[in-house]
Design an enzyme around this catalytic site. Structure first.
Site, PDB file in Angstrom:
ATOM      1  CB  SER A  77      29.398  22.689  64.555  1.00 43.91           C
ATOM      2  OG  SER A  77      29.619  23.013  65.895  1.00 43.91           O
ATOM      3  CB  CYS A 101      22.123  28.289  55.172  1.00 40.60           C
ATOM      4  SG  CYS A 101      21.870  29.478  56.500  1.00 40.60           S
ATOM      5  NE  ARG A 156      39.191  23.212  70.166  1.00 39.84           N
ATOM      6  CZ  ARG A 156      38.844  24.481  69.937  1.00 39.84           C
ATOM      7  NH1 ARG A 156      37.698  24.753  69.341  1.00 39.84           N
ATOM      8  NH2 ARG A 156      39.627  25.457  70.326  1.00 39.84           N
ATOM      9  CB  VAL A 179      17.878  22.041  78.468  1.00 41.80           C
ATOM     10  CG1 VAL A 179      17.531  22.896  79.686  1.00 41.80           C
ATOM     11  CG2 VAL A 179      19.351  21.655  78.504  1.00 41.80           C
ATOM     12  CG  ASP A 209      18.412  31.093  63.997  1.00 43.30           C
ATOM     13  OD1 ASP A 209      19.216  31.998  63.709  1.00 43.30           O
ATOM     14  OD2 ASP A 209      18.210  30.096  63.281  1.00 43.30           O
ATOM     15  CD1 TRP A 253      28.930  55.834  34.975  1.00 37.47           C
ATOM     16  CD2 TRP A 253      28.603  56.064  37.171  1.00 37.47           C
ATOM     17  NE1 TRP A 253      29.371  57.084  35.320  1.00 37.47           N
ATOM     18  CE2 TRP A 253      29.182  57.257  36.662  1.00 37.47           C
ATOM     19  CE3 TRP A 253      28.321  55.994  38.531  1.00 37.47           C
ATOM     20  CZ2 TRP A 253      29.469  58.357  37.473  1.00 37.47           C
ATOM     21  CZ3 TRP A 253      28.607  57.081  39.335  1.00 37.47           C
ATOM     22  CH2 TRP A 253      29.176  58.248  38.806  1.00 37.47           C
TER      23      TRP A 253
END
Length: 463
Positions: free
Chosen positions: A47, A51, A78, A88, A293, A444
């Site tokens: 986690s 970036c 948790r 894996v 990803d 604008w």
């Protein structure tokens, strides 16, 4: 009764944004007595913000742990059975099980699942050439990659760096290396840096990079990487030049990490990413989901599948997957391709289609480019901004926006991202009720100036 035999087991492959978001959301909806969660991560971290790695390497972020949103200990607290340094290596779809290998010991074992989440991310593209795997050549995709690069930077005596590629990672890493006192050369196969922009907008980035002291070499293809007697990198070679290097960073993009999925016969798209439905369930497989990803997503503007590896998408995918695994209902409708970056104080943003994207899918369009300022021209520190807008011929439907400018430029792309998602025309955009005050915008807003010009061009082309 043995509780472990009655509850379902969710297996998650990949411990970063999509995988652990899915695991966490599923845990919120179902307790340990209903759902066992086992997560495999081949690296040391979970986690985290990939970036943020260039900003850690460059020193803007001083502590690696600042990039970690939730630690392994927090996940385990948790009731998520998180297994680090465990890769894996095989999917047995018929037997509903995965084979995993302990990276340290090499010991392998099978784990069965009732529901499977594939969040195997993306891998830096390494060119197939001599020297690509030499010591001192680094891809930058994970925290482990970032740490390995920092170790090289701190251990090498030379101060010459070559960055191969000038996409987001290449540009951001070039700036990071400049901040660390390196002499930086960027070798780019394209005509201008930032191929996610049209070349005329990429030229503005080119100029900013050179102003930062970075040597830009465009239209150059790297053919090999030379090494010294010690096996470490010493130069990068193109068709006609040689660039001395003490460290090389590969910034030529990433490819979906779908080796496992491909070997198992799961459906892949034209870019090599897994194909899912709107619930992020792998097409044709009731109990398998995928996100992040390693998947392809629907481009809401072109209507085609794209591979866009961004943390924003990965976290949303994880939330959708976790909700569905946990017994709820959620969907991910698609993206418009919004991204923002910077070189020093130059902000770079884009959303929607480039000119070549529109040509590729057979769309006719009008293109306009305007120059404006980030604030009212008379207000202190107003800075220049260039906005390019594409609108569909005749209909005026917004197709894409690119923005390059100083402070206050980049996040303006969000206006266009919302307009693209809503299917607005350039004409409709001109009436948007945006916030105005001299410290924040001209009367604008630059995006609306571009919309006015695009709408006028569409009207003129339809006469």
């Amino acid at each position: 009764m043995n509780m472990s035999r009655t509850r379902e087991r969710l297996v998650v492959i990949g411990g970063d944004a999509a995988g652990m978001s899915a695991a966490s959301q599923a845990r919120r909806l179902k307790g340990p007595d209903e759902l066992e969660i086992v997560a495999f991560e081949r690296g040391h971290f979970t986690s985290y913000s990939a970036c943020g790695i260039p900003y850690w390497v460059g020193g803007d972020v001083t502590d690696r742990d600042q990039l970690i949103a939730r630690t392994p200990r927090e996940h385990r607290a948790r009731d998520i059975d998180l297994r680090l340094r465990t890769e894996v290596t095989e999917l047995d779809l018929d037997g509903q099980r995965v084979r995993a290998r302990d990276v340290g010991s090499g010991e392998e074992s099978w784990t069965s699942y009732d529901k499977l989440v594939i969040a195997t991310g993306a891998r830096p593209i390494r060119p197939d050439m001599p020297g690509a795997d030499a010591a001192g050549v680094h891809g930058v995709q994970t925290l482990d990659d970032g740490q390995a690069l920092l170790d090289t930077l701190e251990g090498t005596r030379g101060r010459r760096a070559v960055v191969v590629g000038a996409g987001y990672i290449g540009v951001e890493m070039a700036e990071a290396l400049i901040k660390r006192g390196y002499e930086v050369t960027v070798v780019n196969r394209g005509s201008e840096p930032m191929s996610t922009l049209d070349p005329d907008m990429g030229r503005l980035v080119h100029e900013a990079m050179e102003g930062l002291g970075i040597t830009m070499v465009n239209d150059a293809e790297v053919t090999k990487i030379l090494t010294g007697d010690d096996g470490a990198v010493r130069a990068v070679v193109t068709q006609d030049r040689e660039f001395p290097a003490d460290v090389v960073v590969l910034g030529i993009g990433v490819s979906p990490g779908t080796t496992l999925a491909k070997a198992a016969g799961l459906p892949l798209g034209p870019h090599g990413g897994l194909l899912t439905d709107r619930s992020m369930r792998v097409r044709g497989h009731e109990d398998i989901w995928a996100g992040g990803d390693c998947v392809e997503v629907l481009d809401l503007v072109s209507g085609q599948e794209r591979h866009i590896p961004l943390g924003t998408h990965a976290n949303k995918h994880g939330q959708v997957i976790g909700t569905n695994v946990g017994g709820g209902y959620a969907t991910f409708p698609g993206v418009v391709g919004t991204a923002v970056s910077k070189v020093c104080d130059l902000e770079i943003a884009r959303t929607g289609l480039r000119e070549k994207d529109a040509h590729r899918v057979g769309l006719r369009f009008e293109s306009v480019t305007i120059e404006s300022t980030s604030r009212a021209g008379y207000y202190p520190n107003a800075s220049p901004m260039t906005v390019k807008m594409l609108a569909e011929h005749r209909t005026g439907r917004l197709l894409g926006v690119q923005i390059v400018g100083r402070e206050g430029a980049g996040k303006r792309v969000d206006i266009a991202a919302v307009a693209l998602t809503a299917g607005m025309t350039a004409e409709q955009m001109t009436t948007l009720d945006l916030g105005y005050a001299p410290p924040f915008s001209p009367v604008w807003d630059p995006v609306l100036v571009a919309a006015r010009k695009a709408a006028a061009k569409v009207r003129g082309s339809s006469l």
